[in-house]
Design an enzyme around this catalytic site. Structure first.
Site, PDB file in Angstrom:
ATOM      1  CG  ASP A   1       5.633   0.583  -5.423  1.00  0.00           C
ATOM      2  OD1 ASP A   1       6.056   0.402  -6.583  1.00  0.00           O
ATOM      3  OD2 ASP A   1       4.476   0.954  -5.170  1.00  0.00           O
TER       4      ASP A   1
ATOM      5  NE  ARG B   1       2.189   2.157  -0.791  1.00  0.00           N
ATOM      6  CZ  ARG B   1       3.277   2.858  -1.096  1.00  0.00           C
ATOM      7  NH1 ARG B   1       4.095   2.443  -2.061  1.00  0.00           N
ATOM      8  NH2 ARG B   1       3.542   3.975  -0.453  1.00  0.00           N
TER       9      ARG B   1
ATOM     10  NE  ARG C   1       8.489  -4.801 -14.325  1.00  0.00           N
ATOM     11  CZ  ARG C   1       8.262  -4.388 -15.563  1.00  0.00           C
ATOM     12  NH1 ARG C   1       7.576  -3.265 -15.773  1.00  0.00           N
ATOM     13  NH2 ARG C   1       8.683  -5.087 -16.601  1.00  0.00           N
TER      14      ARG C   1
END
Length: 249
Positions: free
Chosen positions: A52, A197, A50
């Site tokens: 971002d 990230r 999923r």
């Protein structure tokens, strides 16, 4: 009824991520709508990752169930004629009825690109994070080595995540510079919310000289998000591939 697998590549720039949500258009929404129109039945895809808002993919994996008579391997051609140009089905095929892209054992590889130059390059702005301060990729590589193996990555998971078990395994991580582009590439058995990230943001701090490489080991042991670096911008991140049972998609 048969189960069809899709290998999906996309430029995530204008999408609010993969998963359906009320505040913007998503990859999942476009796939559901396009498949429903093509097959004339209600289709809901299930994705492996999923991603971002703003994150890209070369090989995300999705499945859906259908009564269609169209051969699985032909669906990619029909879909690509109807999808926007920033979403492409790289492969489609029929798979076993119990295949689930998130529950089956897999390895995922992500890469994070950093443009490390004096001035930004317009053609790089959507696919890399720009940093004009000089980065020492050797320090970043040294720091990254502490992340290899099975660890509790709670320090590298965004606050508010509903995941109970924050233990993951990173099989390989590399930091390489080619000209003005530094690429961080990670392969693991799974990644927490914003984990890649946050790792990238922490390694950037190391490359800037703000923290010593060995500090990453301490950050892991703290199991506290506040000790890790900032979350790096979304545009630098791409899901490169997913491997199931020695098959790469």
């Amino acid at each position: 009824m048969k189960r069809i697998m899709l290998v999906v590549a996309y430029d995530g720039t204008k999408y609010c991520g993969w998963q359906m949500q009320p505040n913007g258009i998503t990859i999942e929404e476009v796939l559901n709508r396009t498949l429903t129109e093509l097959l004339q039945e209600q289709i809901m895809v299930t994705g492996a990752s999923r991603t971002d808002s703003g994150v890209h993919a070369l090989g995300n994996v999705a499945v859906f169930d259908s009564e269609t008579r169209i051969p699985g391997e032909k669906l990619s051609y029909a879909l690509n004629q109807r999808l926007p140009k920033d979403i492409v089905i790289r492969e489609s095929k029929e798979v076993e009825a119990d295949f689930h892209p998130r529950r089956c054992v897999s390895q995922k590889t992500y890469c994070y690109r950093i443009l490390n130059s004096k001035f930004p390059i317009p053609t790089e702005r959507l696919y890399s994070s720009f940093i004009y301060y000089p980065l020492d990729e050797k320090r970043m590589e040294e720091a990254a080595a502490y992340l290899i193996g099975e660890h509790d990555f709670k320090s590298f998971c965004s606050a508010g995540s509903q995941v109970i078990d924050t233990t993951r395994t990173i099989y390989d991580i590399s930091v390489e510079r080619t000209g003005e582009v530094i690429t961080i590439r990670l392969t693991g058995n799974g990644f927490l919310y914003n984990m890649v990230r946050i790792i990238a943001g922490t390694l950037i701090k190391t490359g800037l000289g703000a923290i010593p490489p060995v500090k990453v080991k301490e950050i892991l042991e703290k199991k506290d998000r506040s000790h890790a670096g900032p979350k790096a911008p979304a545009e630098g991140l791409t899901l490169e591939k997913i491997e199931y049972c020695n098959k790469i998609y």
